[in-house]
Structure formats: structure tokens, C-alpha cells
Design a protein around this motif. Structure first.
Motif, PDB file in Angstrom:
ATOM      1  N   GLU A 225      -6.863  -1.197   9.904  1.00  0.00           N
ATOM      2  CA  GLU A 225      -6.338  -0.365  10.984  1.00  0.00           C
ATOM      3  C   GLU A 225      -6.494   1.126  10.653  1.00  0.00           C
ATOM      4  O   GLU A 225      -6.790   1.940  11.537  1.00  0.00           O
ATOM      5  CB  GLU A 225      -4.866  -0.717  11.240  1.00  0.00           C
ATOM      6  CG  GLU A 225      -4.295   0.105  12.368  1.00  0.00           C
ATOM      7  CD  GLU A 225      -3.137  -0.570  13.086  1.00  0.00           C
ATOM      8  OE1 GLU A 225      -2.843  -1.744  12.791  1.00  0.00           O
ATOM      9  OE2 GLU A 225      -2.543   0.106  13.937  1.00  0.00           O
ATOM     10  N   ASP A 289      -7.482  -5.736  17.529  1.00  0.00           N
ATOM     11  CA  ASP A 289      -7.137  -6.227  16.192  1.00  0.00           C
ATOM     12  C   ASP A 289      -7.111  -7.747  16.209  1.00  0.00           C
ATOM     13  O   ASP A 289      -6.749  -8.355  17.215  1.00  0.00           O
ATOM     14  CB  ASP A 289      -5.769  -5.643  15.811  1.00  0.00           C
ATOM     15  CG  ASP A 289      -5.583  -5.615  14.309  1.00  0.00           C
ATOM     16  OD1 ASP A 289      -6.513  -6.005  13.578  1.00  0.00           O
ATOM     17  OD2 ASP A 289      -4.495  -5.184  13.877  1.00  0.00           O
ATOM     18  N   GLU A 290      -7.438  -8.350  15.077  1.00  0.00           N
ATOM     19  CA  GLU A 290      -7.478  -9.823  14.931  1.00  0.00           C
ATOM     20  C   GLU A 290      -8.343 -10.446  16.021  1.00  0.00           C
ATOM     21  O   GLU A 290      -7.968 -11.424  16.654  1.00  0.00           O
ATOM     22  CB  GLU A 290      -6.057 -10.430  15.001  1.00  0.00           C
ATOM     23  CG  GLU A 290      -4.981  -9.699  14.212  1.00  0.00           C
ATOM     24  CD  GLU A 290      -5.158  -9.802  12.712  1.00  0.00           C
ATOM     25  OE1 GLU A 290      -6.113 -10.468  12.257  1.00  0.00           O
ATOM     26  OE2 GLU A 290      -4.361  -9.183  11.996  1.00  0.00           O
ATOM     27  N   ARG A 408      -1.309  -3.481   1.256  1.00  0.00           N
ATOM     28  CA  ARG A 408      -0.002  -3.689   1.870  1.00  0.00           C
ATOM     29  C   ARG A 408       0.971  -4.260   0.838  1.00  0.00           C
ATOM     30  O   ARG A 408       2.130  -3.842   0.765  1.00  0.00           O
ATOM     31  CB  ARG A 408      -0.101  -4.622   3.077  1.00  0.00           C
ATOM     32  CG  ARG A 408       1.274  -4.830   3.723  1.00  0.00           C
ATOM     33  CD  ARG A 408       1.256  -5.735   4.931  1.00  0.00           C
ATOM     34  NE  ARG A 408       0.516  -5.180   6.047  1.00  0.00           N
ATOM     35  CZ  ARG A 408      -0.625  -5.674   6.482  1.00  0.00           C
ATOM     36  NH1 ARG A 408      -1.171  -6.727   5.890  1.00  0.00           N
ATOM     37  NH2 ARG A 408      -1.218  -5.139   7.510  1.00  0.00           N
TER      38      ARG A 408
HETATM   39 MG    MG Z   1      -4.296  -4.932  10.729  1.00  0.00          MG
END
Ligand code: MG
Ligand code: ATP
Length: 498
Positions: A225, A289-290, A408
Motif C-alpha cells: 500500500e 487492494d487484494e 507489519r
Molecule cells: Mg495491503
């Protein structure tokens, strides 16, 4: 004077060189070296004072001994006290008895409560420039220091000089990440300096200005992202909206109305007209996204918009113009999905005009120290805590762990550790079970450390490699001129690997 035990001295020097070369952060390296100096010289305390070239004040950069914390806020003027005298005169000094030496400044001892008895100090110089002073205080096994100690201290101080000169400019630039931004002229919020990340920055810089569709792939948490946002922020569309839609989060029928909007009464519950993401993103970037989770029928509709540039709201027949740049992301292998018949081949090729593949964190571990620093500052500030770093053990664990959740996961581990921490330095006890029990993998030394020249050669090689063999950028980071770098490359017989 006793015979010098050269073997012991050589071992101490080699240990210092290894510490410098195997540490991933300058502060960690310096703290470890100062511990080693204090121990090898069997002394009560040691300080590394750095000269601020602008203010001409010396400040305590790394300190050992039981008043270490009190010293960190103190500065000493160049020329003042033993450390200031040594830095100004560029001469080493043995002070056998501080009471008898007028150069000794008593204020620091008075403010910390430490009693200096005997001091030995040496200037830290690199290529004719004074960087600071290395000083060791109060021998534990004798009255005062002697010439043998001076030989060792001077040798250690040249090791420290190399660490400061190479690592400091290297790490400082990296931490701020500014030089890199200037070099490639790119706005982004991604931390990293490894070759893998540099290549991605370079690619983003090249493709951002053009309205090509970009497919960003990579494991979960690798920063897909952030890449999408960087593309938008560096494109002519940057003043228009960046709109993201997560294709997993919504059932197929809702995704359609999310993307294209719907007319009043289009379906039960559609009580008023609603704009879709294509409409709100008009003029800007739409981030799908995805995308691998998008159902087949929506895939066909997206393809149609991409091909024709127009679409209709659900339940409407008025054609609306699509003016968006599409960036799509997935952690799935779209080619495999195509082969399995789960993803449209034509859409895949349409999205894949440019492909950016983000490496897993375990493949670019050299960025971990920078990321640690970044997240510690971030969470220390936002939670109002005073955490400033991690212990050597934590660094070793972080460098050894495989990070399946990538950046993350690292971010969340540091966030929790900062919240839990009672000390300024994060320790193993602040980490979750699964991570703290990681088996430490020792990192291979780049070479057997033999001499200072060898060490210098290795640093130059490392900086050149990290900078993709760009000599001007490397010279800047090494803080030497381009001709000096050229002559060192020649001197050490370094061959360009590209
Ligand atoms: Mg993402
Ligand atoms: N290079 C980086 N520097 C700093 N922070 C980063 C970097 N890469 C990722 N992050 C942070 O890590 C987290 C995950 O990043 P992001 O959401 O972009 O990953 P993702 O690849 O989209 O993951 P997923 O596939 O799970 O959606 C975010 O909080 C992001 O800010």
C-alpha cells in the motif's frame, strides 16, 4: 615499563574491529567498544566524547561506568578539561594524579559525584580531522596509567575513528533517508536503504509520472500500500484523491456498487444515488487492494472500464467517464490463479503493465536497523515514552528472525515492546515468546580482520555495493572526495562487480 603483551593487544584490537564491522547500528557498536575498552584496560569508566564541528563543544557519545547517564547531557568546550585539551592539542595524555594537573576540570566530577584519580586520553583523528577524544579513567589494578596503556589506547582510538567516519555518515544518512530522496527525487514514506529497496524507489520514480497500470505483489506486510501511495504522490495526479478499495472485505454484489456506485432503487436498500470509488477517485488514483480475491464477474467489469474508459452506475444506463490511474496489489500469485482459471488472463495482462515485486523482509535484513530506529522513534513519541534503542541481544534476535509478517510484524512487535518497556533500551523480556526464543544466527564477517587497511577496504566495498556501485553517491556517504575514492579503489584493487 613492562614489556607490551602484543598478543593481548592484537586480540583486543581485533575484537574492536569485529565489533565495528558486525554491528548494525553505530550507537550499538560504540557502546560495545566502550565496554570492551573499559574491560581490556581494567578501568572504572571510559568515555567517548565527540566534537560538534559547528559549536566546537565536545559531548558524551558513548560512556561506561556508574555515572554514565549523568554525563549524557554535559558538554565540554574545546580546550577545556583533559578531554578538551587532548582534542585541541591533538596529543595523547596520561594524567597520573588529577589533583596535581591544572588542566583537570573538577566541575564534572562535582556534578556527577565521580572521583577521577588517574586519566588517560587520546584524540580521535581521521585524515587530519579531530573527531573527538577517547578517555579512560581510574585503573583498578594500579595507581596510574603508563606508556603501555597509551599504545593500546591510541590504537583503539584509530579503530573508533574509522567506525565514526564510515558508520556515522553512513547511518546518519540512512536514518534520515534524506540523501536518498534527493538522489532520486522521490517522495515516499518507505524506510530502507538496501539494494532491493533502492531498485524499487528507482522504478517508482521512473513509472510514477505515466498513466500506466501497476501491479504490486509481495507477501503480506511488505509495504504494497505504501508503494501504491508513493506512485500516486509522485504522479501528476497527486493533488487529486487516492482512493483504496479492499476487494476481500466485501461480497461480490456489494463490490460492484462500491466501485461503480448505484442509482436510487437499483436494489433493495438503495434508497438514494451513491457515488462509487471510480467517481470519487476522478482525476486521481484508484488502488485495487487484494485484487486476487476479486470475483470473476467484477473482474470482467473492471476490464471493460480499463478498455473503454467508461462505466455505468449499478441500475443506471448513463455512461460515466473513468479518469483514474489503476494500481492493483495482491499477495497471491496471479499467474497461478490464471492457470487455475480463477483470474482472467486478459485482466492480468492489463493490470500487469508494470510489475513491482516487493521483497520479503528476510531478504533485505540490512534494512532492519533502520526500521527499528524508525518505529522506536515513532512509538516513543506517540506514546510519550523514553525508549531510544534496543539491546544487542534484541538486535541479534531481530536480525535472525524470519519475519513471516514482514514489516507489519516488526512494526507491531516494536509497538508492543515500547508500550511494555520500563527502560530506555528494549530488552529480550519486552519481546513476545515466539520471537525472543529465536536462535541467533551469527552474521558472517566479510573477511578475517587483519589490518586497518583491510577494514577500510571492506567498508568501501560495502558502501559501493549498497549504492549500486555509484561512485559519486558512495563518496558522499563515505564523506571523501570522488578522486580520493577513485584512488582508494585503485589502491585496494577493488573491482567493480557490475
Ligand atoms: Mg495491503
Ligand atoms: N518500507 C517501510 N518503511 C516503513 N514502514 C513500512 C514500510 N513498509 C511497510 N511499512 C508499514 O508496515 C505496515 C504494512 O504495510 P502495507 O500495509 O503497505 O503492507 P501490504 O503489503 O499492503 O500488506 P497486506 O498484503 O497485508 O495488505 C504498514 O503499517 C506500513 O506503514
Amino acid at each position: 615499563m613492562n614489556e607490551i603483551d602484543y598478543r593481548k593487544y592484537f586480540e583486543i584490537l581485533q575484537d574492536a574491529a569485529k565489533l565495528i564491522n558486525s554491528s548494525f547500528s553505530l550507537n550499538v557498536a560504540l557502546e560495545s567498544i566502550m565496554e570492551a575498552v573499559t574491560k581490556s584496560m581494567n578501568s572504572e569508566a571510559a568515555s567517548l566524547l565527540m566534537l560538534n564541528q559547528r559549536t566546537k563543544n565536545l559531548y558524551f557519545k558513548a560512556v561506561t561506568g556508574n555515572v554514565a547517564d549523568d554525563l549524557r547531557n554535559i558538554t565540554v568546550k574545546l580546550g577545556e578539561g583533559i578531554a578538551g585539551w587532548v582534542a585541541q592539542e591533538r596529543k595523547s595524555l596520561i594524567v597520573s594524579n588529577t589533583n596535581e594537573d591544572p588542566r583537570h576540570k573538577k566541575d564534572i566530577d562535582n556534578s556527577t559525584g565521580f572521583q577521577s584519580r588517574s586519566i588517560i586520553a587520546s584524540p580521535i583523528e581521521y585524515q587530519g580531522e579531530v573527531l573527538g577524544t577517547l578517555e579512560v579513567l581510574n585503573p583498578l589494578d594500579k595507581e596510574h596509567y603508563d606508556e603501555n596503556d597509551l599504545v593500546l589506547l591510541e590504537a583503539l582510538s584509530s579503530q573508533v575513528a574509522i567506525a565514526l567516519r564510515y558508520c556515522d555518515s553512513y547511518f546518519k544518512l540512512n536514518q534520515e533517508n534524506t540523501s536518498l530522496k534527493q538522489v532520486i527525487d522521490l517522495e515516499h514514506k518507505m524506510i530502507g536503504q538496501s539494494k532491493e529497496v533502492n531498485d524499487i524507489f528507482e522504478l517508482i520514480r521512473k513509472i510514477a509520472p505515466f498513466d500506466v497500470t501497476v501491479l504490486v505483489t509481495g507477501e503480506s506486510g511488505t509495504g504494497k500500500e505504501l508503494v501504491a501511495r508513493a506512485i500516486h504522490d509522485n504522479s501528476p495526479r497527486k493533488s487529486k484523491p487516492f482512493v483504496a478499495i479492499n476487494c476481500t472485505a466485501l461480497p461480490e454484489n456489494l463490490i460492484e456498487s462500491e466501485l461503480f456506485g448505484h442509482e436510487r432503487g437499483a436494489f433493495t436498500g438503495a434508497v438514494s444515488v451513491r457515488k462509487g470509488k471510480f467517481e470519487t477517485a476522478f482525476g486521481g488514483t484508484l488502488f485495487l487492494d487484494e485484487i486476487g480475491d476479486m470475483g470473476f464477474s467484477v473482474q470482467a467489469k473492471i476490464l471493460r472500464v480499463l478498455e473503454t474508459g467508461v462505466y455505468e452506475r449499478v441500475g443506471g444506463d448513463q455512461q460515466l467517464k473513468a479518469n483514474v490511474r489503476i494500481v492493483a496489489a495482491t499477495n497471491k500469485n496471479l499467474q497461478e490463479l490464471v492457470a487455475e482459471g480463477k483470474f482472467r488472463e486478459d485482466l492480468f495482462y492489463r493490470l500487469n503493465e508494470i510489475h513491482i515485486e516487493l521483497p520479503a523482509l528476510k531478504l533485505r535484513k540490512s534494512d532492519i536497523p533502520l526500521l527499528i530506529n524508525h518505529f522506536i522513534n515513532l512509538f516513543s513519541n506517540s506514546f510519550n515514552k523514553k525508549v531510544t534503542g534496543v539491546s544487542q541481544e534484541v538486535l541479534d534476535v531481530f536480525m535472525s528472525y524470519d519475519w513471516p509478517g514482514n514489516i507489519r510484524e516488526l512494526k507491531n512487535v516494536i509497538k508492543a515492546a515500547v508500550v511494555l518497556a520500563d527502560t530506555k533500551t528494549l530488552t529480550l523480556s519486552d519481546l513476545p515468546e515466539g520471537i525472543k526464543n529465536t536462535t541467533i544466527k551469527r552474521f558472517p564477517m566479510t573477511t578475517e580482520m587483519g589490518s586497518l587497511d583491510e577494514l577500510e577496504k571492506q567498508y568501501i566495498l560495502r558502501v559501493l555495493r549498497e549504492n549500486n556501485w555509484k561512485k559519486n553517491a558512495s563518496a558522499k556517504i563515505l564523506n571523501i572526495s570522488r578522486p580520493t575514492l577513485d584512488s582508494k579503489i585503485k589502491l585496494y584493487g577493488i573491482t567493480i562487480e557490475k
